[in-house]
Design a protein around this motif. Structure first.
Motif, PDB file in Angstrom:
ATOM      1  N   UNK A  98      66.253  32.319  58.459  1.00 55.52           N
ATOM      2  CA  UNK A  98      65.494  32.905  59.560  1.00 55.52           C
ATOM      3  C   UNK A  98      64.963  34.248  59.090  1.00 55.52           C
ATOM      4  N   UNK A  99      63.644  34.392  59.196  1.00 58.25           N
ATOM      5  CA  UNK A  99      62.979  35.648  58.845  1.00 58.25           C
ATOM      6  C   UNK A  99      62.127  36.064  60.036  1.00 58.25           C
ATOM      7  N   UNK A 100      61.661  37.289  60.002  1.00 63.13           N
ATOM      8  CA  UNK A 100      60.785  37.775  61.069  1.00 63.13           C
ATOM      9  C   UNK A 100      59.577  36.856  61.213  1.00 63.13           C
ATOM     10  N   UNK A 101      59.063  36.384  60.096  1.00 69.45           N
ATOM     11  CA  UNK A 101      57.846  35.569  60.107  1.00 69.45           C
ATOM     12  C   UNK A 101      58.049  34.154  60.642  1.00 69.45           C
ATOM     13  N   UNK A 102      59.296  33.649  60.661  1.00 67.06           N
ATOM     14  CA  UNK A 102      59.503  32.278  61.134  1.00 67.06           C
ATOM     15  C   UNK A 102      60.460  32.184  62.315  1.00 67.06           C
ATOM     16  N   UNK A 103      60.861  33.321  62.884  1.00 63.80           N
ATOM     17  CA  UNK A 103      61.837  33.303  63.976  1.00 63.80           C
ATOM     18  C   UNK A 103      61.382  32.409  65.119  1.00 63.80           C
ATOM     19  N   UNK A 104      60.140  32.549  65.527  1.00 64.55           N
ATOM     20  CA  UNK A 104      59.659  31.771  66.674  1.00 64.55           C
ATOM     21  C   UNK A 104      59.747  30.267  66.413  1.00 64.55           C
ATOM     22  N   UNK A 105      59.318  29.818  65.246  1.00 68.44           N
ATOM     23  CA  UNK A 105      59.360  28.381  64.957  1.00 68.44           C
ATOM     24  C   UNK A 105      60.800  27.875  64.817  1.00 68.44           C
ATOM     25  N   UNK A 106      61.674  28.677  64.235  1.00 67.18           N
ATOM     26  CA  UNK A 106      63.084  28.277  64.139  1.00 67.18           C
ATOM     27  C   UNK A 106      63.670  28.121  65.535  1.00 67.18           C
ATOM     28  N   UNK A 107      63.403  29.088  66.402  1.00 67.46           N
ATOM     29  CA  UNK A 107      63.954  29.015  67.763  1.00 67.46           C
ATOM     30  C   UNK A 107      63.386  27.831  68.535  1.00 67.46           C
ATOM     31  N   UNK A 108      62.103  27.545  68.369  1.00 69.55           N
ATOM     32  CA  UNK A 108      61.523  26.373  69.030  1.00 69.55           C
ATOM     33  C   UNK A 108      62.234  25.103  68.584  1.00 69.55           C
ATOM     34  N   UNK A 109      62.478  24.981  67.275  1.00 74.82           N
ATOM     35  CA  UNK A 109      63.189  23.798  66.769  1.00 74.82           C
ATOM     36  C   UNK A 109      64.599  23.728  67.325  1.00 74.82           C
ATOM     37  N   UNK A 110      65.296  24.857  67.320  1.00 72.93           N
ATOM     38  CA  UNK A 110      66.677  24.873  67.799  1.00 72.93           C
ATOM     39  C   UNK A 110      66.755  24.556  69.287  1.00 72.93           C
ATOM     40  N   UNK A 111      65.831  25.076  70.051  1.00 66.74           N
ATOM     41  CA  UNK A 111      65.806  24.778  71.488  1.00 66.74           C
ATOM     42  C   UNK A 111      65.546  23.294  71.689  1.00 66.74           C
ATOM     43  N   UNK A 112      64.620  22.735  70.933  1.00 69.33           N
ATOM     44  CA  UNK A 112      64.332  21.305  71.048  1.00 69.33           C
ATOM     45  C   UNK A 112      65.520  20.461  70.627  1.00 69.33           C
ATOM     46  N   UNK A 113      66.240  20.866  69.596  1.00 65.55           N
ATOM     47  CA  UNK A 113      67.443  20.146  69.175  1.00 65.55           C
ATOM     48  C   UNK A 113      68.459  20.142  70.308  1.00 65.55           C
ATOM     49  N   UNK A 114      68.568  21.249  71.007  1.00 65.72           N
ATOM     50  CA  UNK A 114      69.558  21.367  72.065  1.00 65.72           C
ATOM     51  C   UNK A 114      69.181  20.640  73.342  1.00 65.72           C
ATOM     52  N   UNK A 115      67.907  20.276  73.509  1.00 66.58           N
ATOM     53  CA  UNK A 115      67.555  19.533  74.710  1.00 66.58           C
ATOM     54  C   UNK A 115      67.147  18.099  74.414  1.00 66.58           C
ATOM     55  N   UNK A 116      67.132  17.714  73.135  1.00 64.67           N
ATOM     56  CA  UNK A 116      66.807  16.342  72.788  1.00 64.67           C
ATOM     57  C   UNK A 116      67.922  15.439  73.272  1.00 64.67           C
ATOM     58  N   UNK A 117      67.524  14.407  73.937  1.00 66.78           N
ATOM     59  CA  UNK A 117      68.510  13.480  74.493  1.00 66.78           C
ATOM     60  C   UNK A 117      68.382  12.133  73.814  1.00 66.78           C
ATOM     61  N   UNK A 118      69.474  11.433  73.783  1.00 61.89           N
ATOM     62  CA  UNK A 118      69.455  10.088  73.241  1.00 61.89           C
ATOM     63  C   UNK A 118      70.509   9.258  73.924  1.00 61.89           C
ATOM     64  N   UNK A 119      70.645   8.044  73.500  1.00 58.10           N
ATOM     65  CA  UNK A 119      71.673   7.173  74.020  1.00 58.10           C
ATOM     66  C   UNK A 119      73.028   7.801  73.715  1.00 58.10           C
ATOM     67  N   UNK A 120      73.919   7.782  74.681  1.00 59.73           N
ATOM     68  CA  UNK A 120      75.239   8.400  74.485  1.00 59.73           C
ATOM     69  C   UNK A 120      75.960   7.813  73.280  1.00 59.73           C
ATOM     70  N   UNK A 121      75.707   6.564  72.970  1.00 61.17           N
ATOM     71  CA  UNK A 121      76.388   5.912  71.855  1.00 61.17           C
ATOM     72  C   UNK A 121      75.817   6.315  70.507  1.00 61.17           C
ATOM     73  N   UNK A 122      74.663   7.003  70.481  1.00 57.37           N
ATOM     74  CA  UNK A 122      74.069   7.353  69.201  1.00 57.37           C
ATOM     75  C   UNK A 122      74.320   8.798  68.813  1.00 57.37           C
TER      76      UNK A 122
END
Length: 170
Positions: free
Chosen positions: A72-96
């Motif tokens: 994480x750098x100043x230049x990529x903080x926003x994109x890293x956070x967008x990815x991390x937020x998306x990872x945390x709200x991505x849903x899938x089948x409970x079995x997967x």
């Protein structure tokens, strides 16, 4: 997601991994980076020296790199956070879900000292009537992230009818 929500997400992620909350300067640095401010502007606005803000920023970005598992750098903080937020709200089948998947319900896992830990105070399956305000807030936040009622019910492990009932109560 707006800047205060993004800063809160980072604070929760830091707390989950380290048990510590972001301090005011760290929060201001993140907000400043997201507003495309220079460190000198953050320093001047909040009464710090440029050198101190740069030092704290370097330490903060290194800590975030460790927490998120990518540089994480100043230049990529926003994109890293967008990815991390998306990872945390991505849903899938409970079995997967794998051991590396993250549940949105665990983002707020750093208890305040004034409240009991969730494991001891909450039933395994959330009850909208017994924990009404907390669930209403969670449902509102998840809707803000664009999740459907079905996805929200899956994340919170509550019946779909209870999620839909929140619309009626609001």
């Amino acid at each position: 997601m707006d800047i205060p929500q993004t800063v809160q997400f980072v604070d929760e992620a830091v707390c989950t991994k380290t048990g510590k909350r972001l301090n005011d300067l760290q929060r201001r640095i993140i907000a400043g980076i997201l507003k495309n401010q220079k460190y000198a502007d953050v320093a001047e606005t909040h009464g710090y020296s440029d050198k101190h803000v740069k030092k704290v920023s370097h330490e903060l970005l290194q800590m975030l790199s460790d927490i998120f598992g990518e540089q994480v750098k100043k230049s990529n903080l926003e994109s890293v956070l967008e990815r991390q937020i998306n990872v945390n709200i991505t849903l899938g089948n409970k079995n997967t879900h794998t051991k590396n998947s993250v549940s949105i319900a665990s983002i707020n896992s750093c208890p305040d000292s004034s409240t009991p830990t969730p494991e001891k105070s909450q039933p395994e399956t959330p009850d909208l009537h017994g924990n009404n305000q907390a669930n209403i807030e969670k449902i509102g936040k998840l809707r803000h992230f664009g999740l459907s009622d079905e996805q929200i019910a899956e994340v919170l492990d509550i019946p779909l009818e209870q999620v839909k009932q929140v619309e009626l109560e609001e």
